[in-house]
Design an enzyme around this catalytic site. Structure first.
Site, PDB file in Angstrom:
ATOM      1  N   ARG A  70       0.832  -1.193   0.000  1.00 44.85           N
ATOM      2  CA  ARG A  70       0.000   0.000   0.000  1.00 44.85           C
ATOM      3  C   ARG A  70       0.870   1.248   0.000  1.00 44.85           C
ATOM      4  NH1 ARG A  70      -1.991   0.755   4.384  1.00 44.85           N
ATOM      5  NH2 ARG A  70      -1.286  -1.093   5.510  1.00 44.85           N
ATOM      6  N   TYR A 198      -1.462  -3.539  -6.982  1.00 49.93           N
ATOM      7  CA  TYR A 198      -1.263  -4.275  -5.739  1.00 49.93           C
ATOM      8  C   TYR A 198      -2.513  -4.286  -4.850  1.00 49.93           C
ATOM      9  CZ  TYR A 198      -0.110  -5.450  -1.051  1.00 49.93           C
ATOM     10  OH  TYR A 198      -0.169  -6.028   0.187  1.00 49.93           O
ATOM     11  N   LYS A 207      -9.823  -2.556   1.452  1.00 49.88           N
ATOM     12  CA  LYS A 207      -9.593  -1.433   2.339  1.00 49.88           C
ATOM     13  C   LYS A 207     -10.355  -0.180   1.884  1.00 49.88           C
ATOM     14  CE  LYS A 207      -7.233  -3.676   5.309  1.00 49.88           C
ATOM     15  NZ  LYS A 207      -6.079  -4.434   4.997  1.00 49.88           N
ATOM     16  N   HIS A 227     -10.924  -2.690  11.174  1.00 56.55           N
ATOM     17  CA  HIS A 227      -9.797  -3.519  10.709  1.00 56.55           C
ATOM     18  C   HIS A 227      -9.578  -4.615  11.749  1.00 56.55           C
ATOM     19  CE1 HIS A 227      -5.295  -3.555   9.242  1.00 56.55           C
ATOM     20  NE2 HIS A 227      -6.015  -4.440   8.611  1.00 56.55           N
ATOM     21  N   SER A 249      -1.641  -3.742  10.308  1.00 54.44           N
ATOM     22  CA  SER A 249      -1.226  -4.588   9.192  1.00 54.44           C
ATOM     23  C   SER A 249       0.049  -5.349   9.555  1.00 54.44           C
ATOM     24  CB  SER A 249      -0.968  -3.721   7.958  1.00 54.44           C
ATOM     25  OG  SER A 249      -2.146  -3.028   7.626  1.00 54.44           O
ATOM     26  N   CYS A 251       0.553  -7.538  11.786  1.00 53.67           N
ATOM     27  CA  CYS A 251       0.776  -7.673  13.231  1.00 53.67           C
ATOM     28  C   CYS A 251      -0.008  -8.828  13.841  1.00 53.67           C
ATOM     29  CB  CYS A 251       0.464  -6.369  13.947  1.00 53.67           C
ATOM     30  SG  CYS A 251       1.655  -5.076  13.563  1.00 53.67           S
ATOM     31  N   ASP A 276      -9.519 -10.053   8.664  1.00 54.02           N
ATOM     32  CA  ASP A 276      -8.987  -8.709   8.394  1.00 54.02           C
ATOM     33  C   ASP A 276      -9.989  -7.581   8.647  1.00 54.02           C
ATOM     34  OD1 ASP A 276      -6.547  -7.334   7.443  1.00 54.02           O
ATOM     35  OD2 ASP A 276      -7.802  -6.642   5.790  1.00 54.02           O
ATOM     36  N   ARG A 368       2.084 -12.183  -0.640  1.00 59.32           N
ATOM     37  CA  ARG A 368       0.763 -12.543  -0.094  1.00 59.32           C
ATOM     38  C   ARG A 368       0.134 -13.708  -0.843  1.00 59.32           C
ATOM     39  NH1 ARG A 368      -1.766  -8.835   3.909  1.00 59.32           N
ATOM     40  NH2 ARG A 368      -0.113  -7.343   4.333  1.00 59.32           N
TER      41      ARG A 368
HETATM   42  P1  GTP Z   1      -2.462  -7.852   7.341  1.00 60.23           P
HETATM   43  O1  GTP Z   1      -2.970  -8.877   6.410  1.00 60.23           O
HETATM   44  O2  GTP Z   1      -1.376  -7.006   6.757  1.00 60.23           O
HETATM   45  O3  GTP Z   1      -3.549  -6.988   7.916  1.00 60.23           O
HETATM   46  O4  GTP Z   1      -1.662  -8.625   8.534  1.00 60.23           O
HETATM   47  P2  GTP Z   1      -2.154  -9.496   9.783  1.00 60.23           P
HETATM   48  O5  GTP Z   1      -2.491  -8.581  10.921  1.00 60.23           O
HETATM   49  O6  GTP Z   1      -3.191 -10.468   9.371  1.00 60.23           O
HETATM   50  O7  GTP Z   1      -0.803 -10.249  10.223  1.00 60.23           O
HETATM   51  P3  GTP Z   1      -0.395 -11.800  10.076  1.00 60.23           P
HETATM   52  O8  GTP Z   1      -1.231 -12.702  10.937  1.00 60.23           O
HETATM   53  O9  GTP Z   1      -0.316 -12.140   8.645  1.00 60.23           O
HETATM   54  O10 GTP Z   1       1.073 -11.775  10.706  1.00 60.23           O
HETATM   55  C1  GTP Z   1       2.097 -10.967  10.200  1.00 60.23           C
HETATM   56  C2  GTP Z   1       3.439 -11.476  10.653  1.00 60.23           C
HETATM   57  O11 GTP Z   1       3.511 -11.521  12.080  1.00 60.23           O
HETATM   58  C3  GTP Z   1       3.722 -12.902  10.165  1.00 60.23           C
HETATM   59  O12 GTP Z   1       5.055 -12.986   9.703  1.00 60.23           O
HETATM   60  C4  GTP Z   1       3.525 -13.738  11.404  1.00 60.23           C
HETATM   61  O13 GTP Z   1       4.326 -14.897  11.385  1.00 60.23           O
HETATM   62  C5  GTP Z   1       3.912 -12.799  12.541  1.00 60.23           C
HETATM   63  N1  GTP Z   1       3.158 -13.121  13.787  1.00 60.23           N
HETATM   64  C6  GTP Z   1       1.823 -13.361  13.907  1.00 60.23           C
HETATM   65  N2  GTP Z   1       1.472 -13.677  15.177  1.00 60.23           N
HETATM   66  C7  GTP Z   1       2.625 -13.628  15.907  1.00 60.23           C
HETATM   67  C8  GTP Z   1       2.930 -13.868  17.297  1.00 60.23           C
HETATM   68  O14 GTP Z   1       2.079 -14.189  18.128  1.00 60.23           O
HETATM   69  N3  GTP Z   1       4.240 -13.712  17.670  1.00 60.23           N
HETATM   70  C9  GTP Z   1       5.226 -13.374  16.781  1.00 60.23           C
HETATM   71  N4  GTP Z   1       6.470 -13.251  17.226  1.00 60.23           N
HETATM   72  N5  GTP Z   1       4.967 -13.150  15.457  1.00 60.23           N
HETATM   73  C10 GTP Z   1       3.696 -13.279  15.020  1.00 60.23           C
HETATM   74  C1  SPV Z   2      -3.086  -4.656   5.145  1.00 65.89           C
HETATM   75  O1  SPV Z   2      -2.097  -4.024   4.736  1.00 65.89           O
HETATM   76  O2  SPV Z   2      -3.646  -4.392   6.238  1.00 65.89           O
HETATM   77  C2  SPV Z   2      -3.631  -5.783   4.355  1.00 65.89           C
HETATM   78  C3  SPV Z   2      -3.192  -5.943   2.973  1.00 65.89           C
HETATM   79  O3  SPV Z   2      -4.497  -6.494   4.842  1.00 65.89           O
HETATM   80  S1  SPV Z   2      -3.935  -4.788   1.896  1.00 65.89           S
HETATM   81  O4  SPV Z   2      -5.032  -5.445   1.193  1.00 65.89           O
HETATM   82  O5  SPV Z   2      -2.931  -4.354   0.951  1.00 65.89           O
HETATM   83  O6  SPV Z   2      -4.458  -3.674   2.665  1.00 65.89           O
HETATM   84 MN    MN Z   3      -5.079  -5.810   6.965  1.00 70.75          MN
END
Ligand code: GTP
Ligand code: SPV
Ligand code: MN
Length: 592
Positions: A70, A198, A207, A227, A249, A251, A276, A368
């Site tokens: 983004r 993207y 979003k 979110h 994001s 996290c 999400d 992704r």
């Molecule tokens: P968006 O799709 O961008 O909104 O991200 P998201 O909030 O869904 O994050 P996602 O679950 O994909 O995790 C992002 C990164 O954080 C990945 O590389 C995970 O492996 C890492 N991660 C997730 N949960 C944990 C946790 O409990 N501890 C640690 N150390 N890392 C984590």
């Molecule tokens: C984020 O960045 O929070 C995502 C991926 O979930 S996007 O669709 O690019 O916003």
């Molecule tokens: Mn997201």
């Protein structure tokens, strides 16, 4: 397939006159249409077929190397009054914005096909769902929208019935970062996006519609567009609780939404409703009900593996699109963290030869997968319930290596809104050029389509209208020790915080009052199956008074940005925190 709805046909005609496509295709969402688009993209190299034995009906897409995340600095909210967009959004006057972007759209689809995509955000028969139409010249966007939304004929039928829809116009243009804009006109229910192919910039249902336009509509209509992931927890007695959680994001939302209860949690089950976005509405009884407006996952690949997120891995066996991951010689995918050891040889996300230790990542850090939600093994039986699921708790939290405890509960709703309004997070790869550390209130900083001060006031007013408001909790899975290593094992073990949260809202778990909020004592958490000594726990729960006061002082500038729009409760909560800290010892620690 054209539409019975005159306003839709007129808009499509106007767009065609401006963008001058060679052809116009109305998407019906059928299997045949999808197959034809994929065949065409396979022929021109936009998609690469993966190994049909290991990954049937799966594809790899490599985006332009300058178009991988983004772009918040090019994302605008164009309201008549700048104050309505707020200091949290980049703003441009609507007339100027339309003129600027329409000049780029002029002739942008010459030689291309213009696709008209009717879509529904949320189950097609849910009163909480809303529809939109995205016009795009990208077949990659069409096939992704088919996974991410309910797309095609049923959505068009609903649009014709309702007569209203969000208009989204997208063109990849020439992918020049200097001619890239993602513009929102909430007063016109319109989105215009050019110059990027993207995810969040181009799949306009996600979003742009479900959060930026959605939050604007939610405010005026008395609901919430967030979110947030949504999950269900069932204890061994069969008692089910639903919670929604906002993490910024990259996290941990996708991971938390599909955690598998760890060792020691036999008989427990966690189910996934969404990973999400959540649309949340009070029902006639004043209970909050949430739907997942999406139909698929657009998840972060790196870090996903058999241990961290087995449910995600199982989701990815078929019918998926992978963007910017690495390719193996057997036509499989790979990314950092998928296996402990990298394959000896790969094609990286840019199409170059790659060997371990060559100094470049094999997959882009923001690579992704697009996957159908119905394939998630932990998907909740009620995930498409038109009434949504009842929410008992909200969880918020960022990626903060210092200061904040693992989990704590707000004293009340207003304090919870304050905890969410002040949360911060460290930079991730999900957006280009993020500050190393920033405040990201409710994980909505990049996604709130109006003034964040008004947004906090909206949350406060929703809380006041609920007879039994959900509890609000803050978590931090990312605290690091002096060697920079994560103290908390995270992933499945986050279940331990989740169980405490569920028990708190049912009134059957203990806690003590810390300066930040209600904190579980060591004995209040379930440690079965995990070796995590009390001394280590105390380390991630203790509150350093000076650090706390510095944090409270830093919030002054954060709040000052919002001027008159800042709800009084926010500053009062800040002062209460200062008062509690000033009365606490230099290091506040658990005594039991
Ligand atoms: P968006 O799709 O961008 O909104 O991200 P998201 O909030 O869904 O994050 P996602 O679950 O994909 O995790 C992002 C990164 O954080 C990945 O590389 C995970 O492996 C890492 N991660 C997730 N949960 C944990 C946790 O409990 N501890 C640690 N150390 N890392 C984590
Ligand atoms: C984020 O960045 O929070 C995502 C991926 O979930 S996007 O669709 O690019 O916003
Ligand atoms: Mn997201």
């Amino acid at each position: 397939m054209t539409s019975q709805l005159e306003s839709l046909n007129r808009w499509v005609d106007d767009v065609a006159r401006l963008t001058q496509p060679d052809r116009i295709h109305w998407c019906d969402g059928s299997e045949a249409e999808n197959r034809a688009l994929i065949a065409q993209m396979e022929a021109d190299g936009t998609l690469i077929a993966l190994n049909p034995q290991t990954h049937p009906n799966c594809w790899l897409h490599r985006s332009h190397p300058s178009d991988v995340a983004r772009v918040e600095h090019l994302t605008l909210v164009c309201t008549k009054e700048q104050e309505d967009a707020g200091p949290n959004n980049h703003w441009m006057a609507p007339a100027e914005a339309h003129a600027k972007i329409d000049a780029l759209f002029a002739g942008s689809m010459k030689g291309r096909t213009m696709y008209v995509i009717p879509y529904c955000m949320g189950p097609i028969d849910s009163p909480i769902s809303r529809c939109g139409v995205e016009i795009t010249d990208s077949p990659y966007v069409v096939v992704n929208m088919r996974i991410m939304t309910r797309m095609g004929a049923p959505a068009l039928a609903r649009i014709e019935r309702e007569g209203t829809f969000v208009k989204g116009l997208h063109s990849t243009g020439d992918l020049d970062p200097d001619k890239r804009w993602i513009m929102h006109f909430p007063e016109e229910l319109t989105i215009k996006s050019i110059g990027s192919g993207y995810g969040g910039n181009a799949l306009l249902g996600k979003k742009c519609h479900a959060l930026r336009i959605g939050s604007w509509q939610a405010r005026s209509e008395g609901w919430l567009a967030e979110h947030m992931l949504i999950l269900g927890v069932e204890n061994p007695k069969g008692e089910k609780t639903y919670v929604a959680a906002a993490f910024p994001s990259a996290c941990g939302k996708t991971n938390f939404a599909m955690i598998i209860p760890p060792k020691g949690y036999e008989g427990w089950e966690v189910t996934t409703i969404g990973d999400d976005i959540a649309w949340i509405k009070p029902d006639a009884m004043g209970r909050l009900h949430a739907i997942n407006p999406e139909n698929g996952l657009f998840g972060v690949a790196p870090g996903t593996n058999e241990k961290s997120n087995p449910n995600a891995l199982a989701t990815l066996h078929a019918n998926c699109i992978f963007t910017n991951v690495a390719l193996t010689h057997d036509g499989d995918v790979w990314w950092e963290g998928l296996t402990e050891e990298a394959p000896s040889h790969l094609i990286d996300w840019t199409g170059k030869e790659w060997t371990p230790g060559c100094g470049r990542p094999a997959a882009h850090p923001n690579s992704r997968f697009t996957a159908p939600a119905s394939q998630v093994p932990s998907i909740d039986p009620a995930w498409e319930d038109p009434a949504g699921v009842p929410i008992s708790a909200f969880i918020v939290g960022g990626r903060v290596s210092k200061a904040f405890p693992l989990v704590f509960q707000s004293f009340d709703w207003a304090h919870g809104v304050y905890l969410a309004a002040t949360m911060g997070s460290e930079a991730t790869a999900a957006a280009v050029g993020q500050a190393a550390m920033r405040r990201d209130p409710f994980a909505m900083l990049p996604f709130c389509g109006y003034n964040m001060g008004d947004y906090w006031a909206h949350w406060l007013s929703i809380g006041r209208s609920l007879p039994e408001a959900p509890g609000i909790f803050r978590v931090n899975w990312f605290r690091k020790d002096e060697n920079g290593k994560f103290v908390w094992p995270g992933f499945g073990d986050n279940m331990r915080a989740l169980e405490w949260i569920v028990n708190r809202v049912k009134g059957r778990a203990g806690a003590v009052e810390s300066p930040y909020g209600w904190v579980p004592r060591y004995a209040d958490l379930n440690w079965k199956g995990l070796e995590f000594p009390k001394a280590k726990y105390d380390e991630i729960v203790k509150v350093d008074r000076e650090k706390g006061l510095a944090e409270a002082a830093d919030q002054v500038a954060h709040f000052a940005q919002f001027g008159d729009k800042l709800p009084k409760e926010m500053e009062l909560e800040r002062q209460l925190l200062v008062a509690r800290l000033e009365r606490s010892p230099a290091v506040w620690e658990l005594v039991a």
